[in-house]
Design an enzyme around this catalytic site. Structure first.
Site, PDB file in Angstrom:
ATOM      1  N   SER A  97       0.795   4.121  -2.883  1.00 48.05           N
ATOM      2  CA  SER A  97       0.536   5.546  -2.635  1.00 48.05           C
ATOM      3  C   SER A  97       1.597   6.408  -3.313  1.00 48.05           C
ATOM      4  O   SER A  97       1.277   7.465  -3.872  1.00 48.05           O
ATOM      5  CB  SER A  97       0.457   5.849  -1.134  1.00 48.05           C
ATOM      6  OG  SER A  97       1.717   5.816  -0.510  1.00 48.05           O
TER       7      SER A  97
ATOM      8  N   VAL B 130       0.831  -1.204   0.000  1.00 50.41           N
ATOM      9  CA  VAL B 130       0.000   0.000   0.000  1.00 50.41           C
ATOM     10  C   VAL B 130       0.869   1.259   0.000  1.00 50.41           C
ATOM     11  O   VAL B 130       0.549   2.239  -0.676  1.00 50.41           O
ATOM     12  CB  VAL B 130      -0.983   0.003   1.191  1.00 50.41           C
ATOM     13  CG1 VAL B 130      -1.776   1.296   1.250  1.00 50.41           C
ATOM     14  CG2 VAL B 130      -1.931  -1.187   1.086  1.00 50.41           C
ATOM     15  N   CYS B 131       1.975   1.237   0.715  1.00 52.22           N
ATOM     16  CA  CYS B 131       2.887   2.390   0.734  1.00 52.22           C
ATOM     17  C   CYS B 131       3.442   2.632  -0.668  1.00 52.22           C
ATOM     18  O   CYS B 131       3.470   3.772  -1.145  1.00 52.22           O
ATOM     19  CB  CYS B 131       4.021   2.172   1.726  1.00 52.22           C
ATOM     20  SG  CYS B 131       3.464   1.951   3.432  1.00 52.22           S
ATOM     21  N   ALA B 132       3.866   1.574  -1.319  1.00 52.76           N
ATOM     22  CA  ALA B 132       4.397   1.690  -2.684  1.00 52.76           C
ATOM     23  C   ALA B 132       3.315   2.203  -3.631  1.00 52.76           C
ATOM     24  O   ALA B 132       3.583   3.062  -4.476  1.00 52.76           O
ATOM     25  CB  ALA B 132       4.938   0.341  -3.149  1.00 52.76           C
TER      26      ALA B 132
END
Length: 166
Positions: free
Chosen positions: A63, A59-61
């Site tokens: 975003s 999810v961080c990637a």
């Protein structure tokens, strides 16, 4: 203290995001070149702080990829992706993914950002890392929008953040 969730577990942060309308707190963060950068380096621009636990999670990637794609849509705007990842991890990721519209910054060294923005998780499995949050700062350095994402595994509200710029 703000709260989010990691799975079903409630996680608390070390404070609250700055209030809308307040002056954004300054910070010192490390870039992928290991140089120090502060809020003053982006003065006169709209700034989106994309804050998250680690670039090495899905999810961080996502975003970072999404803000990178949508950053070109906004004039006079810079997207700062911020975590406690080492600058080397950011550099590797951005090179592999072709990320060129986002500035990657790390709070691994000074750790003042996580305190002044109240985004460090103080309990739970990711204790010590940054919660997933978004802060939008206008050209005058005032907070226009904030979001503590309800669940770490959820993407931020990109539209709301970018619409806050106008």
């Amino acid at each position: 203290m703000a709260q989010t969730k990691l799975g079903e577990a409630v996680v608390t942060t070390n404070g609250n995001l700055p209030a809308i309308g307040s002056t954004a707190p300054d910070f010192t963060l490390a870039g992928i070149d290991l140089k120090e950068y502060s809020l003053k380096d982006y003065a006169g621009k709209n700034i989106v702080l994309n804050i998250f636990p680690s670039i090495d999670t899905g999810v961080c990637a996502t975003s970072v990829r999404t803000f990178n794609k949508r950053a070109a849509e906004k004039n006079n705007t810079v997207i700062l992706s911020i975590s406690k990842d080492l600058p080397f991890a950011f550099k590797r990721f951005c090179a592999a993914e072709g990320i060129d519209q986002v500035v990657s910054l790390s709070d691994f060294k000074n750790k003042g950002f996580s305190k002044s923005y109240g985004v460090e998780m103080v309990d739970g499995g990711l204790n010590g890392l940054l919660a997933r949050c978004v802060v939008v700062i206008d050209q005058e350095g005032k907070i226009k929008y904030t979001e503590v994402v309800p669940t770490i595994g959820q993407e931020p509200n990109y539209d709301a953040a970018l619409n806050a710029i106008g």
